[in-house]
Design an enzyme around this catalytic site. Structure first.
Site, PDB file in Angstrom:
ATOM      1  N   TYR A  87       0.823  -1.202   0.000  1.00 42.16           N
ATOM      2  CA  TYR A  87       0.000   0.000   0.000  1.00 42.16           C
ATOM      3  C   TYR A  87       0.864   1.263   0.000  1.00 42.16           C
ATOM      4  O   TYR A  87       0.498   2.273  -0.581  1.00 42.16           O
ATOM      5  CB  TYR A  87      -0.912   0.034   1.233  1.00 42.16           C
ATOM      6  CG  TYR A  87      -2.241  -0.653   1.046  1.00 42.16           C
ATOM      7  CD1 TYR A  87      -2.304  -1.976   0.641  1.00 42.16           C
ATOM      8  CD2 TYR A  87      -3.425   0.027   1.299  1.00 42.16           C
ATOM      9  CE1 TYR A  87      -3.528  -2.608   0.490  1.00 42.16           C
ATOM     10  CE2 TYR A  87      -4.650  -0.599   1.146  1.00 42.16           C
ATOM     11  CZ  TYR A  87      -4.699  -1.910   0.739  1.00 42.16           C
ATOM     12  OH  TYR A  87      -5.914  -2.531   0.590  1.00 42.16           O
ATOM     13  N   LYS A 131       2.969 -15.427   2.318  1.00 43.04           N
ATOM     14  CA  LYS A 131       3.211 -16.086   1.034  1.00 43.04           C
ATOM     15  C   LYS A 131       4.717 -16.354   0.951  1.00 43.04           C
ATOM     16  O   LYS A 131       5.411 -15.929   0.017  1.00 43.04           O
ATOM     17  CB  LYS A 131       2.707 -15.170  -0.107  1.00 43.04           C
ATOM     18  CG  LYS A 131       2.696 -15.801  -1.484  1.00 43.04           C
ATOM     19  CD  LYS A 131       1.638 -16.878  -1.667  1.00 43.04           C
ATOM     20  CE  LYS A 131       1.773 -17.533  -3.040  1.00 43.04           C
ATOM     21  NZ  LYS A 131       0.916 -18.743  -3.159  1.00 43.04           N
ATOM     22  N   ASP A 175      -3.116 -18.244   0.080  1.00 40.94           N
ATOM     23  CA  ASP A 175      -4.104 -18.883  -0.801  1.00 40.94           C
ATOM     24  C   ASP A 175      -4.852 -19.982  -0.039  1.00 40.94           C
ATOM     25  O   ASP A 175      -6.076 -20.102  -0.126  1.00 40.94           O
ATOM     26  CB  ASP A 175      -3.451 -19.417  -2.089  1.00 40.94           C
ATOM     27  CG  ASP A 175      -2.177 -20.215  -1.853  1.00 40.94           C
ATOM     28  OD1 ASP A 175      -1.659 -20.221  -0.719  1.00 40.94           O
ATOM     29  OD2 ASP A 175      -1.688 -20.848  -2.812  1.00 40.94           O
ATOM     30  N   ASP A 209     -12.289  -8.956   3.942  1.00 38.06           N
ATOM     31  CA  ASP A 209     -13.552  -8.885   3.200  1.00 38.06           C
ATOM     32  C   ASP A 209     -14.197 -10.266   3.089  1.00 38.06           C
ATOM     33  O   ASP A 209     -15.415 -10.405   3.179  1.00 38.06           O
ATOM     34  CB  ASP A 209     -13.336  -8.304   1.791  1.00 38.06           C
ATOM     35  CG  ASP A 209     -13.691  -6.827   1.718  1.00 38.06           C
ATOM     36  OD1 ASP A 209     -13.587  -6.147   2.756  1.00 38.06           O
ATOM     37  OD2 ASP A 209     -14.070  -6.352   0.627  1.00 38.06           O
ATOM     38  N   ASP A 219      -6.444  -7.038   3.763  1.00 41.04           N
ATOM     39  CA  ASP A 219      -7.545  -6.363   3.072  1.00 41.04           C
ATOM     40  C   ASP A 219      -8.460  -7.402   2.441  1.00 41.04           C
ATOM     41  O   ASP A 219      -9.685  -7.367   2.607  1.00 41.04           O
ATOM     42  CB  ASP A 219      -6.978  -5.419   2.000  1.00 41.04           C
ATOM     43  CG  ASP A 219      -8.068  -4.729   1.221  1.00 41.04           C
ATOM     44  OD1 ASP A 219      -9.024  -4.245   1.854  1.00 41.04           O
ATOM     45  OD2 ASP A 219      -7.988  -4.698  -0.024  1.00 41.04           O
TER      46      ASP A 219
HETATM   47  C1  IPM Z   1     -10.386  -1.350   3.858  1.00 37.70           C
HETATM   48  C2  IPM Z   1     -10.662  -0.682   2.542  1.00 37.70           C
HETATM   49  C3  IPM Z   1      -9.492   0.236   2.216  1.00 37.70           C
HETATM   50  C4  IPM Z   1      -8.254  -0.611   2.097  1.00 37.70           C
HETATM   51  C5  IPM Z   1      -9.683   1.099   0.949  1.00 37.70           C
HETATM   52  C6  IPM Z   1     -10.983   1.858   0.987  1.00 37.70           C
HETATM   53  C7  IPM Z   1      -8.533   2.039   0.742  1.00 37.70           C
HETATM   54  O1  IPM Z   1     -10.867  -1.629   1.547  1.00 37.70           O
HETATM   55  O2  IPM Z   1     -10.277  -0.630   4.874  1.00 37.70           O
HETATM   56  O3  IPM Z   1     -10.284  -2.583   3.888  1.00 37.70           O
HETATM   57  O4  IPM Z   1      -7.950  -1.154   1.030  1.00 37.70           O
HETATM   58  O5  IPM Z   1      -7.556  -0.741   3.095  1.00 37.70           O
HETATM   59 MG    MG Z   2     -10.894  -3.617   2.230  1.00 37.75          MG
END
Ligand code: IPM
Ligand code: MG
Length: 367
Positions: free
Chosen positions: A144, A195, A228, A256, A252
């Site tokens: 990042y 990884k 993975d 999700d 990240d």
């Molecule tokens: C998160 C979001 C952020 C990230 C984005 C919005 C920059 O997806 O907080 O997980 O990638 O960290």
């Molecule tokens: Mg995210």
């Protein structure tokens, strides 16, 4: 009487609605517990672009700097989607905030109450007791933020883009320390995800985590998993993890995945803790729900306020050291949801209530 000084950055679409719900809950517990709230609201995200021309204006940063914690709503939406990526609310507000306050430790609880297993896309028999795991994501390093980061047109007309994944041992150690504390408060099991079969940074990651845990937390059971495989294992049997620790981009993606297997995004809170302490000697932190701005339901009293309320509870726990108050809020949310008062996202065909009624019920459960 202790004073809780925090910045309120509500953001866009449902952000302000769920933020006012969380503030009502905080006002209520403050009255009950004899705490004084001293909060200052400031604009962030699209709202700040419209008013000040940037997603994170200097005036907002100043409000955050003067506070002991930031309660964050959510930012972004269709109105600002045509802006260049770098200027869009999510990227231009969240990433600089993380960097500015060195919010290196992102804690995302993956919690699905057993009563809500219907909300998960996983088969109920895989999660008979719901889900209760924690993702610890490194938040200020890796690909990042690594340099160089660029897009260049080459002499032959081709275009080359570069992102750089960088980790230092010291960065890995400090996030490992956070993961150790989290694991000690639970089942004393920690799984580090990397990884290391491909990436140099992951080889350093694995060795550093192993050495650090051996030296500082021999009481923990440490395991390692390739990312993975971890993605697959999360979908197969999420509860095998308890606490998992990983670098920024893997976190990240996996968080999700964790959010979706836990059902509604409207239930997921998160804490991003900083490297520096606040004026109370606790970690400065930013607390935000995971669900986003939900433009389609904004302004209709439909949004689920739980994630924002649970994020406020995390703020009390980590930045103000008020664990027992945080627990009371968490219990009130749980009691409300499991007793059947639910917003549309978690109602499954039952009659749903709106944001305000849901908040009223949580406040009533606090009495
Ligand atoms: C998160 C979001 C952020 C990230 C984005 C919005 C920059 O997806 O907080 O997980 O990638 O960290
Ligand atoms: Mg995210």
């Amino acid at each position: 009487m202790s004073t809780l000084k925090f910045a309120v950055l509500a953001g866009d679409y449902i952000g302000p609605e769920v933020m006012s719900a969380a503030l009502r809950v905080l006002e209520h517990v403050a009255r009950q517990e004899g705490l004084k709230l001293d909060y200052t609201a400031a604009e962030v995200g699209g709202a700040a672009i419209d008013r000040h021309g940037s997603a994170l204006p200097a005036s907002t940063l100043q409000v955050c700097e003067a506070a002991d914690a930031i309660l964050f709503g959510s930012v972004g939406g269709p109105k600002w989607e045509k802006l260049p990526t770098k200027e869009q609310p999510e990227r231009a507000a969240l990433l600089p905030l993380r960097k500015h306050f060195t919010l290196f430790a992102n804690i995302r609880p993956g919690l699905l109450y057993p009563e809500l297993t219907d909300a998960s896309p996983l088969k109920a028999e895989r999660i008979p007791d719901g889900i209760d795991i924690v993702c610890i994501r490194e938040l200020t390093g890796g690909i990042y933020f690594g340099q160089p980061k660029s897009t260049t047109t080459l002499a032959n007309g081709d275009i080359e883009a570069i992102d750089t994944m960088v980790y230092r041992k010291s960065e890995i150690e400090r996030i490992t320390a956070v993961a150790i504390t989290a694991a000690r408060g639970r089942k004393k099991q920690l799984c580090s995800v990397d990884k290391a079969n491909v990436l140099e940074t992951s080889v350093l990651w694995r060795k550093t985590v192993s050495d650090y845990v051996a030296a500082h937390a021999p009481d923990l059971k440490l395991s390692h998993m390739y990312v993975d495989n971890a993605a697959m294992q999360l979908a197969r049997d999420p509860n095998q993890f308890d606490v998992f620790l990983t670098e920024n981009m893997f976190g990240d993606i996996l968080s999700d995945e964790m959010a979706v297997i836990c059902g509604s995004l409207g239930m997921l809170s998160s804490a991003s803790l900083g490297a520096r302490d606040n004026s109370l000697g606790k970690p400065f932190g930013l607390y935000e729900p995971a669900g986003g701005t939900a433009p389609d339901i904004a302004g209709q009293d439909l949004a689920n306020p739980c994630a924002q309320i649970l994020s406020a509870a995390l703020m009390l726990r980590y930045s103000f050291g008020l664990d027992s108050v945080a627990r009371r809020i968490e219990a009130a949310v749980r009691q409300t949801v499991t007793s059947g008062t639910r917003t549309g996202d978690i109602a499954f065909g039952r009659a749903a209530v709106g944001t305000t009624a849901m908040t009223d019920a949580i406040i009533a459960a606090l009495d």
